[in-house]
Design a protein around this motif. Structure first.
Motif, PDB file in Angstrom:
ATOM      1  N   PHE A 188       5.575 -15.446   2.421  1.00 53.52           N
ATOM      2  CA  PHE A 188       4.992 -16.782   2.488  1.00 53.52           C
ATOM      3  C   PHE A 188       3.468 -16.739   2.586  1.00 53.52           C
ATOM      4  O   PHE A 188       2.789 -17.697   2.223  1.00 53.52           O
ATOM      5  N   GLN A 189       2.936 -15.631   3.069  1.00 54.87           N
ATOM      6  CA  GLN A 189       1.483 -15.513   3.195  1.00 54.87           C
ATOM      7  C   GLN A 189       0.826 -14.943   1.947  1.00 54.87           C
ATOM      8  O   GLN A 189      -0.387 -15.039   1.781  1.00 54.87           O
ATOM      9  N   ASN A 190       1.613 -14.353   1.051  1.00 48.26           N
ATOM     10  CA  ASN A 190       1.072 -13.717  -0.150  1.00 48.26           C
ATOM     11  C   ASN A 190       1.749 -14.289  -1.386  1.00 48.26           C
ATOM     12  O   ASN A 190       2.957 -14.133  -1.565  1.00 48.26           O
ATOM     13  N   ARG A 191       0.969 -14.938  -2.241  1.00 50.28           N
ATOM     14  CA  ARG A 191       1.544 -15.581  -3.426  1.00 50.28           C
ATOM     15  C   ARG A 191       2.047 -14.566  -4.449  1.00 50.28           C
ATOM     16  O   ARG A 191       3.047 -14.780  -5.110  1.00 50.28           O
ATOM     17  N   SER A 192       1.340 -13.460  -4.629  1.00 48.91           N
ATOM     18  CA  SER A 192       1.795 -12.424  -5.559  1.00 48.91           C
ATOM     19  C   SER A 192       2.592 -11.384  -4.781  1.00 48.91           C
ATOM     20  O   SER A 192       2.170 -10.938  -3.710  1.00 48.91           O
ATOM     21  N   ILE A 193       3.758 -11.030  -5.314  1.00 48.27           N
ATOM     22  CA  ILE A 193       4.668 -10.136  -4.599  1.00 48.27           C
ATOM     23  C   ILE A 193       4.857  -8.851  -5.390  1.00 48.27           C
ATOM     24  O   ILE A 193       5.356  -8.863  -6.514  1.00 48.27           O
ATOM     25  N   ASP A 194       4.441  -7.741  -4.812  1.00 54.31           N
ATOM     26  CA  ASP A 194       4.677  -6.411  -5.367  1.00 54.31           C
ATOM     27  C   ASP A 194       5.707  -5.747  -4.457  1.00 54.31           C
ATOM     28  O   ASP A 194       5.401  -5.364  -3.322  1.00 54.31           O
ATOM     29  N   TYR A 195       6.941  -5.628  -4.953  1.00 51.01           N
ATOM     30  CA  TYR A 195       8.031  -5.184  -4.086  1.00 51.01           C
ATOM     31  C   TYR A 195       7.867  -3.745  -3.604  1.00 51.01           C
ATOM     32  O   TYR A 195       8.273  -3.409  -2.496  1.00 51.01           O
ATOM     33  N   GLU A 196       7.256  -2.889  -4.422  1.00 56.07           N
ATOM     34  CA  GLU A 196       7.041  -1.512  -3.983  1.00 56.07           C
ATOM     35  C   GLU A 196       6.058  -1.474  -2.811  1.00 56.07           C
ATOM     36  O   GLU A 196       6.298  -0.813  -1.802  1.00 56.07           O
ATOM     37  N   SER A 197       4.953  -2.200  -2.962  1.00 50.46           N
ATOM     38  CA  SER A 197       3.968  -2.256  -1.874  1.00 50.46           C
ATOM     39  C   SER A 197       4.558  -2.939  -0.649  1.00 50.46           C
ATOM     40  O   SER A 197       4.277  -2.552   0.494  1.00 50.46           O
ATOM     41  N   LEU A 198       5.382  -3.955  -0.901  1.00 49.65           N
ATOM     42  CA  LEU A 198       6.004  -4.691   0.197  1.00 49.65           C
ATOM     43  C   LEU A 198       6.928  -3.787   1.003  1.00 49.65           C
ATOM     44  O   LEU A 198       6.900  -3.788   2.242  1.00 49.65           O
ATOM     45  N   ALA A 199       7.749  -3.009   0.305  1.00 50.11           N
ATOM     46  CA  ALA A 199       8.673  -2.101   0.992  1.00 50.11           C
ATOM     47  C   ALA A 199       7.909  -1.098   1.855  1.00 50.11           C
ATOM     48  O   ALA A 199       8.299  -0.809   2.993  1.00 50.11           O
ATOM     49  N   ASP A 200       6.800  -0.589   1.318  1.00 48.94           N
ATOM     50  CA  ASP A 200       5.993   0.369   2.081  1.00 48.94           C
ATOM     51  C   ASP A 200       5.306  -0.311   3.262  1.00 48.94           C
ATOM     52  O   ASP A 200       5.258   0.239   4.369  1.00 48.94           O
ATOM     53  N   ALA A 201       4.777  -1.519   3.013  1.00 46.09           N
ATOM     54  CA  ALA A 201       4.053  -2.232   4.072  1.00 46.09           C
ATOM     55  C   ALA A 201       4.963  -2.567   5.246  1.00 46.09           C
ATOM     56  O   ALA A 201       4.535  -2.543   6.404  1.00 46.09           O
ATOM     57  N   LEU A 202       6.228  -2.865   4.946  1.00 44.64           N
ATOM     58  CA  LEU A 202       7.176  -3.233   6.006  1.00 44.64           C
ATOM     59  C   LEU A 202       7.978  -2.038   6.506  1.00 44.64           C
ATOM     60  O   LEU A 202       8.902  -2.204   7.314  1.00 44.64           O
ATOM     61  N   GLU A 203       7.610  -0.847   5.997  1.00 44.63           N
ATOM     62  CA  GLU A 203       8.248   0.408   6.423  1.00 44.63           C
ATOM     63  C   GLU A 203       9.757   0.378   6.199  1.00 44.63           C
ATOM     64  O   GLU A 203      10.550   0.765   7.062  1.00 44.63           O
ATOM     65  N   MET A 204      10.145  -0.103   5.001  1.00 42.65           N
ATOM     66  CA  MET A 204      11.552  -0.075   4.610  1.00 42.65           C
ATOM     67  C   MET A 204      11.799   1.143   3.726  1.00 42.65           C
ATOM     68  O   MET A 204      10.890   1.613   3.036  1.00 42.65           O
ATOM     69  N   GLU A 205      13.020   1.625   3.741  1.00 41.25           N
ATOM     70  CA  GLU A 205      13.381   2.759   2.889  1.00 41.25           C
ATOM     71  C   GLU A 205      13.460   2.239   1.456  1.00 41.25           C
ATOM     72  O   GLU A 205      14.330   1.444   1.124  1.00 41.25           O
ATOM     73  N   ARG A 206      12.524   2.692   0.592  1.00 44.69           N
ATOM     74  CA  ARG A 206      12.332   2.059  -0.705  1.00 44.69           C
ATOM     75  C   ARG A 206      13.549   2.164  -1.618  1.00 44.69           C
ATOM     76  O   ARG A 206      13.971   1.166  -2.215  1.00 44.69           O
ATOM     77  N   SER A 207      14.129   3.338  -1.759  1.00 43.11           N
ATOM     78  CA  SER A 207      15.251   3.494  -2.690  1.00 43.11           C
ATOM     79  C   SER A 207      16.452   2.657  -2.257  1.00 43.11           C
ATOM     80  O   SER A 207      17.120   2.024  -3.088  1.00 43.11           O
ATOM     81  N   SER A 208      16.721   2.634  -0.955  1.00 43.01           N
ATOM     82  CA  SER A 208      17.826   1.808  -0.450  1.00 43.01           C
ATOM     83  C   SER A 208      17.550   0.331  -0.704  1.00 43.01           C
ATOM     84  O   SER A 208      18.446  -0.438  -1.078  1.00 43.01           O
ATOM     85  N   PHE A 209      16.293  -0.054  -0.512  1.00 43.64           N
ATOM     86  CA  PHE A 209      15.892  -1.443  -0.730  1.00 43.64           C
ATOM     87  C   PHE A 209      16.080  -1.831  -2.198  1.00 43.64           C
ATOM     88  O   PHE A 209      16.651  -2.884  -2.510  1.00 43.64           O
ATOM     89  N   GLU A 210      15.624  -0.977  -3.109  1.00 46.03           N
ATOM     90  CA  GLU A 210      15.719  -1.282  -4.537  1.00 46.03           C
ATOM     91  C   GLU A 210      17.171  -1.336  -5.003  1.00 46.03           C
ATOM     92  O   GLU A 210      17.545  -2.203  -5.802  1.00 46.03           O
TER      93      GLU A 210
END
Length: 394
Positions: free
Chosen positions: A312-334
C-alpha cells in the motif's frame, strides 16, 4: 467584437446553464443526505470504483465549515440567476454583471480545486460535480462577452462599477445574504431529518448505522491485526492496486493504531480482475490477482501485514525485491503464488465477498454492519466507540 444579435443570446444561455446547475446541486444535496442517513445505501451516482459521488460526499472534502459544498453551489446558482435577471434589459447592466462575474470567479476556482482534490486524494470523480465545474467554466467565459469589456479592463471595471460604488455594493451585499439564506433553508428542507441542523448529528448517524442489517457469516481463517479476542471486528474487502483502497488504508491505519488493543482487523482480498474474480465484469488491474495471491503467500510465511503495509505504501511492486525486503524465502514464495492451494484460498475470500454482497471496494464491515464512510476518520471513531461501549455492557 460580437454583434447585438449574438449578445442577446448570451444571458438566456447563461440562465439555462444556471438552472441546470441548480438542478444538479439539488441532486447532490439529496445524495449527501441519503448516504449520511443511510450509510449502507448506494445512490444512483455510483457508477464504478472511479466514478463515485458517494465516496466524495462521505469524505471531508464534501463540506466547507458547516455547509455542504452542494448547498454553497445551490446558493451560488440562485445568486447568478438573480444577478442575470437584474441586468437583463437595463441600460446600465455592468454593476449586476460585475457582481455575478465576481461570484463566478470564486465558484470556478473552488469547483476546479475540489475536483482535483477528490481525484488526487480519493482517486474518484463525481460526475455531477464535474458537470457543475464545466458549467462554472462556461459561465466564466460567457459573462465577459456579455459585459463587452476588453479582458485587460475587466478588473478596473468591476472595481469601479461594484466595489467603489457604495449603493451597488450595499444592494448586492444585502441581496446576497437574503438569497443565500433562503437557498440554505430550502436546501435543508430537502431532508426532513436534518432540516435546520448544520450536518448530521452523531446520534442521527449512529441511529442510521444500527438500522442496517447485521450479517453473521463465517469467515475463512485469515491474519488478524489488533487483539485476536477483541469484541469489535473490522472486516475489510480490498484491492492492493485500487487508489480508493489506498486512501481508505490511510484513514484506517492511524485509527486502528489508536484502538489496537481493543479491536481487530481482518483483511479479505477482492481483486478487480475478472480472471480470478467472477464478480467483476471487467478487469481494471491486470496484476490484481497476482497481488492477492502474493498476499496469501506472505500470510503463509507469517508476513501478511508486512506485505500489506509495504504494497500500500509502494505503487510499483517488484516481487523479488519485496520477498527479500520482507525476509521471505523467495523460491517458496514464488511457487506458492502459482499453486492451486493459493488459488483456492483466494476463491474463499471472493466467496465471502459474495455472501456479503460486495459490489465495490473498499467495503468495510464493523461487527457485521456495513460502514460506508471509509474516508471519514471521525465517523469511524464514533462507530468504534459506540461498539466498544455496547460490548462492555454485555
Amino acid at each position: 467584437m460580437l454583434n447585438s444579435k449574438s449578445t442577446k443570446k448570451i444571458i438566456p444561455a447563461i440562465l439555462s446553464l444556471s438552472l441546470l446547475g441548480l438542478i444538479v446541486s439539488v441532486l447532490i444535496i439529496r445524495i449527501h443526505y441519503q448516504i449520511s442517513l443511510n450509510p449502507g445505501e448506494k445512490s444512483f451516482c455510483y457508477f464504478s470504483d472511479m466514478f463515485d459521488c458517494d465516496a466524495i460526499l462521505a469524505s471531508p472534502y464534501a463540506k466547507l465549515g458547516p455547509f455542504f459544498n452542494a448547498e454553497l453551489a445551490f446558493g451560488y446558482y440562485l445568486i447568478l440567476i438573480w444577478g442575470l435577471v437584474e441586468s437583463w434589459g437595463k441600460k446600465k447592466p455592468l454593476p449586476a454583471l460585475s457582481y455575478v462575474f465576481t461570484w463566478t470567479i470564486f465558484a470556478a476556482i473552488y469547483s476546479v480545486t475540489l475536483n482535483l482534490l477528490s481525484t488526487v486524494k480519493l482517486g474518484v470523480i463525481c460526475p455531477l460535480g464535474l458537470i457543475t465545474t464545466i458549467i462554472n467554466l462556461i459561465v466564466l467565459v460567457l459573462l465577459p462577452l456579455e459585459m463587452k469589456v476588453p479582458l485587460p479592463q475587466l478588473p478596473n471595471t468591476i472595481k469601479k462599477k461594484l466595489f467603489l460604488a457604495p449603493k451597488s455594493l450595499l444592494f448586492y451585499g444585502v441581496g446576497t445574504l437574503i438569497i443565500f439564506g433562503m437557498g440554505l433553508l430550502f436546501a435543508r428542507k430537502l431532508n426532513p431529518q436534518a432540516r435546520y441542523s448544520f450536518g448530521i448529528s452523531p446520534e442521527a448517524y449512529l441511529k442510521s448505522f444500527y438500522a442496517l442489517p447485521q450479517k453473521e457469516i463465517p469467515l475463512p481463517e485469515r491474519p488478524i491485526r489488533g487483539s485476536p479476542d477483541a469484541s469489535v471486528t473490522i472486516l475489510v474487502f480490498s484491492d492492493f492496486r485500487s487508489t480508493a483502497c489506498r486512501r481508505a488504508e490511510s484513514t484506517l491505519k492511524p485509527v486502528l493504531e489508536q484502538y489496537r488493543d481493543r479491536i481487530r482487523q481482518i483483511y479479505l482480498n477482492y481483486p478487480l480482475n475478472s480472471s480470478c474474480n467472477p464478480m467483476v465484469r471487467q478487469t481494471k488491474y491486470p496484476m490484481a490477482c497476482i497481488d492477492s495471491k502474493a498476499a496469501l503467500c506472505a500470510y503463509q510465511q507469517g508476513k501478511f501485514w508486512e506485505y500489506h503495509d509495504w504494497v500500500f505504501q509502494n505503487r510499483s511492486i517488484d516481487y523479488e525485491s519485496l520477498a527479500d525486503a520482507l525476509e521471505m524465502e523467495r523460491s517458496s514464495f514464488e511457487n506458492c503464488v502459482i499453486s492451486e492451494k493459493t488459488a483456492k484460498l483466494l476463491k474463499e475470500d471472493i466467496a465471502a465477498a459474495t455472501q456479503f454482497k460486495v459490489d465495490r471496494i473498499p467495503t468495510l464491515y464493523i461487527n457485521g454492519r456495513q460502514f460506508r464512510d471509509w474516508s471519514n476518520a471521525e465517523r469511524l471513531r464514533l462507530v468504534l466507540e459506540s461498539e466498544l461501549s455496547q460490548t462492555a455492557l454485555h
